[in-house]
Design an enzyme around this catalytic site. Sequence first.
Site, PDB file in Angstrom:
ATOM      1  CB  CYS A   1      -0.947  -0.022   1.201  1.00 11.56           C
ATOM      2  SG  CYS A   1      -2.049   1.381   1.235  1.00 11.56           S
TER       3      CYS A   1
ATOM      4  CB  CYS B   1      -3.018   3.011  -1.209  1.00 13.41           C
ATOM      5  SG  CYS B   1      -3.276   1.353  -0.581  1.00 13.41           S
TER       6      CYS B   1
ATOM      7  CB  CYS C   1     -33.897  23.724  -3.936  1.00 10.30           C
ATOM      8  SG  CYS C   1     -33.786  23.767  -2.152  1.00 10.30           S
ATOM      9  CB  CYS C   2     -32.560  20.994  -0.765  1.00  9.38           C
ATOM     10  SG  CYS C   2     -33.766  22.089  -0.025  1.00  9.38           S
TER      11      CYS C   2
END
Length: 546
Positions: free
Chosen positions: A122, A127, A543-544
């Site tokens: 990693c 990564c 909108c939301c």
Amino acid sequence: MKKYRMYVQGMTCSGCEKHVATALEGIGAVNIEASFRRNEATFELPDDVDINTAQKAINETRYQPGDAQVLESHDAPVMGNEGDYDFLIIGSGGAAFAAAIQAVEHGAKVAMIERGTVGGTCVNIGCIPSKTLLRAGEINHLAKINPFFGLATSAKTVDLEQLVKQKDELVAEMREQKYEHLIGEYGFELIRGEAKFIDEKTVEVGGRKLTAKRFLIATGARPSVPDIPGLKDVHYLTSTSLLDLKHLPKTLSVIGSGYIAMELGQLFHNLGSEVTLLQRSPRILKEYDPEISEAVTKAMTEQGITLITGVTYERIEANGNVKQVHISVNGEKKVIKAEQLLIATGRKPNTEALDLSAANVKVGAKGEIVVDDLLKTSNPRIYAAGDVTMGPQFVYVAAYEGRIAADNAIGSLEKKVNLEAVPGVTFTSPSIATVGLTEEQAKAKGYEVITSVLPLDSVPRALVNRETTGVFKLVADSKSLKLLGVHIVSENAGDVIYAATLAVKFGLTVEDLRESLAPYLTMAEGLKLAALTFNKDVSKLSCCAG
Ligand SMILES: Cc1cc2nc3c(=O)[nH]c(=O)nc-3n(C[C@H](O)[C@H](O)[C@H](O)COP(=O)(O)OP(=O)(O)OC[C@H]3O[C@@H](n4cnc5c(N)ncnc54)[C@H](O)[C@@H]3O)c2cc1C
């Protein structure tokens, strides 16, 4: 002292675990571990306290005790004078370090053996180097092409040597902080060299024989190279050598279809190479839901990456510096030419050097170490964790398994590995993130499935970003409405998937998502919008996601 495991019904949270532990403490139990998820408690009782007393103590709380089992003496915590070490770990990657730290915390004498660079895949070649370079690639891509009118940006030729040097500095720094430094901090030993078993309780490293009460094999995996005629005679790259290139190739062919192929292919495209991705499967990311493959294909193609699927490889040859991949697609023959060729066709476990037969450790068809739910191999003294078992190939899975292996090998905690809700992220742009079951997997498991598919252009964050190629897909059980799987292609999908992982792991329902507030103008709002999409037309909301 005798060690027991008792079934306990009725615990629903960590508070309940504390109540059970307190009741057991009251009758003299020690080393108590109660788990509401596993409906059980493990503990030790003095020889003169019998198990009925423990059952009675739990009965007097509001939980219901069930059967209890005496754990075998070989399951008792492992400490004492037998062997050079309590715990000898082969490998020094994510699985090994998590295991070493946990074993030290259990009071064990621990050593780690490493034949290559401390830290494993990693931090050194996986990564960290790939993600820092991917970020550089994204910035270069956005400098060349940004979606806003009135913003004039441009990019010069990439100096890959400088980028790679800066990447190497970051890798060295993180290796020191997150791995090398911890060896002294926790007080375990690092032994340099290649380990191989010479019997069931001994390994040899550079001629030195080392014995231990328990072992952990955490030797990881390496790129696997497919059997294509001519491949071994041409110079090809793997993920490791590609991340160290000093000169940007004009053209790059990538053979492979997993997340590493996708990420590294897009990285070099973003840095300025002309990239062709070649895959055997009829669609990219064939293990994923088809909507995910479709969205990623569209995104990659829009960006100018050439994708060729359904490929049969005939042969590979070099003509000067040019690598020629001879393929056929639907019976039509083609030659794909490129300055560099990356092979990213999966990884294979590092088991050959270990001489596992000397230790009676069984391997599977791909050479992977076969383990049970407790991560024990066919030799009860030897555990295995991480990529070498060929489970999900992510460092957080390796570290999780390393910790559990140490808890079981040294602490005798009998913890079972649970890989039901493993998030997976591909750090392309847009990124791809999934957790839980695909629609097909859920049906195969017998669920009656309902799904919601929300195109990314219904998510306000994507609209303001002006990057609307992508999708949110939720898979749920039609009876309980529990979420079974979440699959996303969007910017920051990797950050969004953590909320989805909690939802899948803890059995949240579509209703729970609908009833929870989602911050407006985050990509995570897509989860709530997709939940609403099960029975509402999202285009008709204000909108939301209200
Ligand atoms: C290009 C790339 C990008 C990746 N990106 C991500 C990402 O973004 N996120 C993520 O979660 N995962 C990512 N991964 C996967 C991740 O790196 C691995 O899943 C993880 O590192 C596995 O850890 P491990 O401890 O099982 O093995 P490793 O980290 O591979 O460690 C094994 C160690 O054992 C040593 N060893 C082997 N045999 C012997 C022996 N006989 N004696 C002594 N030592 C031995 C090896 O030298 C090695 O150092 C990526 C992988 C690659 C290749």
